[in-house]
Scaffold this motif. Structure first.
Motif, PDB file in Angstrom:
ATOM      1  N   LYS C 323     -46.254  68.719  38.113  1.00 25.60           N
ATOM      2  CA  LYS C 323     -47.612  68.571  37.578  1.00 25.60           C
ATOM      3  C   LYS C 323     -47.589  68.178  36.103  1.00 25.60           C
ATOM      4  O   LYS C 323     -48.240  67.223  35.697  1.00 25.60           O
ATOM      5  CB  LYS C 323     -48.385  69.907  37.675  1.00 25.60           C
ATOM      6  CG  LYS C 323     -48.547  70.448  39.052  1.00 25.60           C
ATOM      7  CD  LYS C 323     -49.427  71.687  39.034  1.00 25.60           C
ATOM      8  CE  LYS C 323     -48.865  72.854  38.257  1.00 25.60           C
ATOM      9  NZ  LYS C 323     -47.684  73.475  38.843  1.00 25.60           N
ATOM     10  N   THR C 324     -46.813  68.958  35.329  1.00 28.37           N
ATOM     11  CA  THR C 324     -46.787  68.699  33.895  1.00 28.37           C
ATOM     12  C   THR C 324     -46.209  67.321  33.601  1.00 28.37           C
ATOM     13  O   THR C 324     -46.740  66.586  32.769  1.00 28.37           O
ATOM     14  CB  THR C 324     -45.980  69.794  33.177  1.00 28.37           C
ATOM     15  OG1 THR C 324     -46.622  71.044  33.423  1.00 28.37           O
ATOM     16  CG2 THR C 324     -45.920  69.558  31.692  1.00 28.37           C
ATOM     17  N   CYS C 327     -48.798  64.696  34.214  1.00 27.11           N
ATOM     18  CA  CYS C 327     -49.839  64.723  33.203  1.00 27.11           C
ATOM     19  C   CYS C 327     -49.341  64.105  31.891  1.00 27.11           C
ATOM     20  O   CYS C 327     -50.050  63.345  31.239  1.00 27.11           O
ATOM     21  CB  CYS C 327     -50.270  66.177  32.987  1.00 27.11           C
ATOM     22  SG  CYS C 327     -51.875  66.354  32.265  1.00 27.11           S
ATOM     23  N   TYR C 356     -54.557  65.661  24.044  1.00 29.06           N
ATOM     24  CA  TYR C 356     -53.724  66.399  24.983  1.00 29.06           C
ATOM     25  C   TYR C 356     -53.595  67.821  24.477  1.00 29.06           C
ATOM     26  O   TYR C 356     -53.173  68.047  23.359  1.00 29.06           O
ATOM     27  CB  TYR C 356     -52.342  65.750  25.095  1.00 29.06           C
ATOM     28  CG  TYR C 356     -51.513  66.272  26.251  1.00 29.06           C
ATOM     29  CD1 TYR C 356     -51.363  65.517  27.407  1.00 29.06           C
ATOM     30  CD2 TYR C 356     -50.894  67.511  26.184  1.00 29.06           C
ATOM     31  CE1 TYR C 356     -50.620  65.983  28.478  1.00 29.06           C
ATOM     32  CE2 TYR C 356     -50.146  67.991  27.258  1.00 29.06           C
ATOM     33  CZ  TYR C 356     -50.017  67.217  28.399  1.00 29.06           C
ATOM     34  OH  TYR C 356     -49.278  67.687  29.457  1.00 29.06           O
ATOM     35  N   PHE C 426     -56.683  65.595  28.169  1.00 30.89           N
ATOM     36  CA  PHE C 426     -55.720  66.162  29.109  1.00 30.89           C
ATOM     37  C   PHE C 426     -55.469  67.615  28.723  1.00 30.89           C
ATOM     38  O   PHE C 426     -55.295  67.917  27.542  1.00 30.89           O
ATOM     39  CB  PHE C 426     -54.392  65.404  29.045  1.00 30.89           C
ATOM     40  CG  PHE C 426     -54.498  63.960  29.461  1.00 30.89           C
ATOM     41  CD1 PHE C 426     -54.278  63.591  30.779  1.00 30.89           C
ATOM     42  CD2 PHE C 426     -54.799  62.974  28.535  1.00 30.89           C
ATOM     43  CE1 PHE C 426     -54.365  62.266  31.162  1.00 30.89           C
ATOM     44  CE2 PHE C 426     -54.892  61.642  28.911  1.00 30.89           C
ATOM     45  CZ  PHE C 426     -54.675  61.291  30.231  1.00 30.89           C
ATOM     46  N   ASP C 428     -53.112  71.130  29.768  1.00 30.31           N
ATOM     47  CA  ASP C 428     -52.051  71.729  30.577  1.00 30.31           C
ATOM     48  C   ASP C 428     -52.317  73.225  30.735  1.00 30.31           C
ATOM     49  O   ASP C 428     -52.093  73.996  29.815  1.00 30.31           O
ATOM     50  CB  ASP C 428     -50.696  71.481  29.894  1.00 30.31           C
ATOM     51  CG  ASP C 428     -49.533  71.863  30.802  1.00 30.31           C
ATOM     52  OD1 ASP C 428     -49.773  72.508  31.834  1.00 30.31           O
ATOM     53  OD2 ASP C 428     -48.391  71.516  30.461  1.00 30.31           O
ATOM     54  N   VAL C 457     -58.788  65.655  32.497  1.00 27.79           N
ATOM     55  CA  VAL C 457     -57.687  65.800  33.439  1.00 27.79           C
ATOM     56  C   VAL C 457     -57.032  67.140  33.127  1.00 27.79           C
ATOM     57  O   VAL C 457     -56.562  67.358  32.018  1.00 27.79           O
ATOM     58  CB  VAL C 457     -56.652  64.673  33.283  1.00 27.79           C
ATOM     59  CG1 VAL C 457     -55.506  64.855  34.271  1.00 27.79           C
ATOM     60  CG2 VAL C 457     -57.313  63.320  33.472  1.00 27.79           C
ATOM     61  N   ILE C 459     -54.493  70.462  34.374  1.00 27.88           N
ATOM     62  CA  ILE C 459     -53.566  71.120  35.288  1.00 27.88           C
ATOM     63  C   ILE C 459     -54.037  72.550  35.473  1.00 27.88           C
ATOM     64  O   ILE C 459     -54.365  73.224  34.493  1.00 27.88           O
ATOM     65  CB  ILE C 459     -52.148  71.158  34.690  1.00 27.88           C
ATOM     66  CG1 ILE C 459     -51.644  69.742  34.447  1.00 27.88           C
ATOM     67  CG2 ILE C 459     -51.197  71.914  35.621  1.00 27.88           C
ATOM     68  CD1 ILE C 459     -50.278  69.696  33.829  1.00 27.88           C
TER      69      ILE C 459
END
Lengths: 255, 192, 520
Positions: C323-324, C327, C356, C426, C428, C457, C459
């Motif tokens: 996933k990471t 991304c 991010y 993004f 995380d 986006v 995660i």
């Protein structure tokens, strides 16, 4: 393999002793021969990935060659400037070349001995042996062990921080300022984690006293003494050779 | 070791590990500088290699911090594959002793900028004397050796003493040092 | 174990962190202590294990006793035989390199004879199901395995009381369930008292005998059975930063249920007449970014993803599924090894348009104060004020970013990424390890930005968040794309195969329909 099973403290002390002994000598031949012997012993009695050994040895060799060149280039005025050696297209005093060669081979001898140790020793066993044979305080030994564990974690952290800073648009500043911006989050995170680790260790009953038992008992066995005896014998033999062929000399804060 | 807390030892050891990597990273920088200026290239940045002594001693403030941290850093460097091998261990211990001697002379009571600069200087003195005998500086020209010595002193004072203090103070601001001598001192100052 | 009128204050804080805390732990009991992050839960655990007052920089009043004897009089190191602790962070509770050495470490400390150690190490590892990893390096374990190892270390020392300090805060939902069920079976098997410190009650509902609730002011406001506690305080739990169980929340929102509230989906479903409604509007705009056939080192190859304009895309999947990496590639932090990503803005000023947010917000902080942090990104004073107001940090602007709470740090790192009104953001796992209140504050901020047109986006492991906010979901499995599409379509897939948990809403609805047995 013999070297891998050798008591780490015996191994370390032997190497340290040899390093000191080598540091007292100053001629190009003894360290050169000793380097070759050390490499031979490592390969004959050690169990490790051969490829990695070369991978490590190459930079050491480059370092030694670099040292050779700088020592010649920046040498003091020689006593006998008349005696020279032609190095390709460059005439240099013989004396300077000998000094430089001695220094460079000494560096290589030290390097191969440390490689012998690094490639055949388990870090945990080394620390355990330091505690059990050389009375290193457990508080310090386990403290170091805990710190050493951080190494891989720190590499990942470092990459993360670098990427994170790139997103923030770093790079307009001086190098020193950038180092600081890197160092602070890295060290702050590491210190906080170190503190937590210490708390976790104490909650498992670690007090740092010498009263503890060991899961792995590291002992000194009779065969462990073969290593200092053997390496010592090689060293003495090389000295005898050097006396016989008359290139022996003490190190006198050269030259 | 009795009056050290475990967390102080672990933190010291982590600092040593971090700076062992930093020390290794600065070796090629030294090599490049040596390429330009000769052996003196190393002396320009030699202070970097004393910095952990100063940081550990300044943060933890216990006898032995400067010496032990530098020794551990040197050990880790050797384990990671420094070209100097076991000799580096001895150099590390001697540099550490140099830095430690400055704190010992002040009776482990004063940790101001002056003491830290002095400590960087002492580390430079010790390491130079050792280097003189061990690496054969005597083979180099006399005036050049003197220049090397002065350069190393200045480097020790600035890169280890001044920069080490600046970095530790920046760390103290993050609050992570609240359980250590430096953090406590800052808090007292803040309260006063 | 008894705690009497315990109060504690740190030297560097203005108010006491614990006030007059009194409770007791009986033999073989499983007690859950609930409280928000920063409410003094961990402090309390340190008092129980005798780390405080020895290591305390502050003052402590009151008394903690174990079997009638004061803990503070116990010789250093002896408390560890009576109370063992599993900590929150899987990374920092070990000091050895291999699994067996780590378990043995505790035994060495209490001077177990060498010849008896191996047996005890193996028994403990067997109990947590890690015997096959005996010789493995600690660093090679997953987060869930690390927490099991931490538990094994404690079990080997055989203390009668085990304290668990947010043991699952850093684990994904599947690993959390596994850890809790491991504890449940151990509780039945062994004669141990378990004291769990948590802010999220959901996973622990079945195993709890009694709950304690700790308020933000540091005093206990409830001590008794779970059901009564929830019934009485359901409305104030949220304010105290404690996660209200999903079933209770729905029951309260629907307004039809008065106490006693159902605690689980199973209890809730029979009382509902209609299925719970899906959140509205799940539209996606035209394509904004497109990744075609991208590969990264040996991690994954030939992945195709499209991010639509104005979408809220969730990337999910088990740990280690990539996933990471995905991304980071999409955000341009790591370069792709092969394949192409088309971005709507030129690479040169890409980070003017895209932000991010890293998993650890501290990595992104560059300066010594909250204000400078925003100024560094080039914001005008007015913009800074506006952002501070927006993320609720106005009264924190002089603070060093590292001294903020977890939730505040996260909001600040989001704010630094919005200085230029970035169009794409993004994130995380932005809600990882945070209590309920900071999670919902952050999600509200993100939802607001999303509604204003920002493409997001994110995660996440949290399927409830996916269900509530995402317009599109990408599931990674074994370093490939396992699923892309609308969240509602995902719920009809075989979620167990992706190691995902159904969101609470979907689980409840299935129970209403009665078409599936849900093990709880």
């Amino acid at each position: 393999m013999y070297l891998n099973n050798l008591n780490p403290s015996v191994k370390a002390l032997t190497i340290l002793g040899l390093v000191v002994a080598l540091a007292l000598l100053f001629d190009p031949v003894t360290p050169a021969l000793f380097t070759l012997c050390t490499i031979a012993v490592t390969f004959l009695f050690g169990d490790f990935r051969r490829k990695y050994y070369l991978f490590y040895l190459i930079p050491f060799t480059i370092f030694a060659i670099g040292m050779l060149w700088t020592t010649i280039a920046f040498a003091d005025a020689p006593k006998n400037p008349a005696e020279t050696i032609g190095l390709i297209w460059w005439e240099v005093p013989r004396e300077d070349v000998l000094v430089a060669l001695s220094l460079s081979f000494r560096v290589l001898a030290f390097a191969t001995m440390s490689l012998l140790f690094i490639f055949t020793t388990n870090m945990v066993e080394f620390l355990l042996s330091l505690m059990q044979q050389l009375r290193l305080p457990p508080k310090l030994a386990y403290g170091i062990m805990a710190g050493y564990r951080f190494l891989p974690m720190l590499t990942t952290e470092f990459r993360q921080i670098r990427a994170a800073h790139r997103v923030r648009g770093m790079g307009r500043e001086s190098r020193w300022k950038r180092y600081r911006r890197f160092a602070v989050p890295l060290l702050a995170g590491a210190i906080r984690k170190a503190e937590r680790t210490a708390v976790a260790m104490e909650s498992k009953g670690f007090t740092g006293t010498r009263e503890r038992t060991f899961y792995r008992n590291i002992r000194v066995r009779k065969k462990d003494w073969l290593f200092p005896a053997g390496m010592g014998a090689i060293f003495l033999l090389l000295i005898l050779l050097s006396l016989r062929f008359d290139y022996f000399s003490w190190y006198q804060g050269q030259l | 070791m009795k009056n050290w807390k475990l967390k102080e030892i672990v933190v010291m050891s982590v600092l040593s590990v971090v700076f062992a990597v930093v020390y290794l990273a600065f070796l090629p920088v030294g090599k490049v500088l040596t390429g330009f200026f000769g052996p003196i290239g190393y002396d320009l940045i030699f202070g970097i290699w004393f910095i952990v002594s100063i940081i550990a001693a300044y943060i933890i403030r216990k006898p032995g911090a400067a010496f032990l941290s530098e020794t551990i850093a040197a050990t880790v460097e050797v384990l990671l594959g420094n070209a100097a091998g076991p000799m580096l261990l001895i150099s590390g211990m001697i540099q550490g002793l140099g830095a430690e001697s400055a704190f010992a002379m002040t009776g482990y009571r004063r940790y101001n900028l002056g003491t830290l600069m002095f400590s960087g200087m002492m580390a430079a003195v010790f390491s130079f004397v050792w280097g003189y005998f061990q690496s054969g500086y005597a083979a180099l020209a006399g005036g050049y050796v003197l220049l090397m010595f002065v350069t190393r002193l200045v480097s020790g004072v600035i890169l280890a003493g001044v920069a080490g203090k600046a970095l530790s103070d920046a760390l103290a601001k993050t609050g992570v040092l609240s359980g250590f001598a430096l953090g406590k001192e800052k808090r007292k100052k803040h309260a006063a | 174990m008894n705690v009497q009128n315990l109060s504690l204050q740190y030297d560097d804080m203005d108010a006491p962190i614990l006030q007059n805390v009194t409770f007791s732990l009986g033999e073989k009991e499983c007690v859950l202590l609930l409280g928000a992050s920063g409410s003094g839960k961990s402090t309390l655990s340190r008092c129980l294990t005798g780390i405080y007052p020895k290591e305390l920089e502050g003052t402590m009043e009151g008394e903690v006793t174990f079997e009638g004897k004061p803990v503070k009089d116990a010789a250093t190191g002896t408390m560890s035989r009576r109370v063992g602790t599993v900590f929150q962070d899987p990374e920092t509770q070990f000091c050895m390199l291999t699994v067996e050495d780590e378990v043995a470490f505790g035994l060495e400390n209490i001077c177990v004879p060498s010849e008896k150690m191996e047996k005890r190490v193996e028994t403990a590892l067997e109990e947590v199901g890690l015997l096959h990893k005996k010789e493995a390096a600690v660093i090679s374990l997953s987060g869930g395995e690390k927490q099991k190892l931490a538990l094994a270390c404690i079990l080997a020392m055989e203390p009668p009381v085990i304290v668990l300090d947010e043991p699952t805060a850093n684990l994904d939902p599947v690993a959390t369930d596994e850890f809790v069920s491991l504890l449940r079976s151990l509780k039945e098997l062994k004669n141990i008292t378990i004291f769990v410190i948590e802010h999220d009650l959901d996973p622990w509902i079945d195993i709890t005998d009694r709950v304690l609730m700790l308020g933000r002011n540091g005093s206990l406001f409830y001590d008794g059975p779970l059901q009564q506690g929830v019934d009485r305080y359901a409305r104030s739990l949220y304010e105290e930063g404690i996660a209200v169980p999903g079933a209770v929340r729905v029951a309260m929102e629907s307004g039809r249920t008065a106490p006693p509230y159902p605690l689980t989906a199973r209890g809730l479903a029979p009382g509902l007449s209609a299925p719970l409604k899906a959140p509205p509007h799940r539209e996606n705009g035209p394509s904004l970014m497109q990744a075609s056939g991208i590969s990264y080192k040996s991690i994954f190859s030939n992945v195709n993803v499209t991010i639509s304009e104005g979408s809220f895309t969730a990337i999910t999947g088990p740990n280690g599924s990539g996933k990471t990496t995905l991304c980071r590639l999409l955000a341009g932090i790591d370069p792709v090894s092969s394949g192409r990503i088309t971005r709507p803005f030129p690479d040169k000023d890409w980070f003017q348009h895209a932000g991010y947010v890293f998993q650890n917000p501290e990595h992104q902080f560059l300066t010594d104060s909250v204000w400078e942090e925003l100024a560094y990104s080039g914001a005008e004073d007015e913009k800074i004020e506006e952002l501070l107001e927006w993320c609720g940090l106005t009264d924190r602007k002089e603070f060093h970013p590292f001294t903020l709470s977890q939730g505040e740090k996260r909001r600040l790192s989001v704010a630094t990424m919005l200085v230029k009104n970035q169009e794409i953001l993004f994130l995380d796992e932005p809600t990882f390890g945070q209590d309920a209140k900071s999670t919902s504050r952050l999600m509200n901020l993100l939802e607001e930005k999303h509604r204003a047109g920002t493409t997001i986006v994110m995660i996440t492991h949290d399927m409830d968040l996916v269900d509530r906010y995402a317009t599109r979901v990408v599931v990674m499995k074994d370093r490939k794309i396992g699923f892309t599409g609308d969240p509602d379509e995902l719920w009809n897939e075989d979620l167990a195969a992706f190691q995902l948990k159904e969101p609470f809403r979907v689980r409840t609805n299935r129970l209403i329909k009665g078409d599936m047995y849900v093990p709880q």
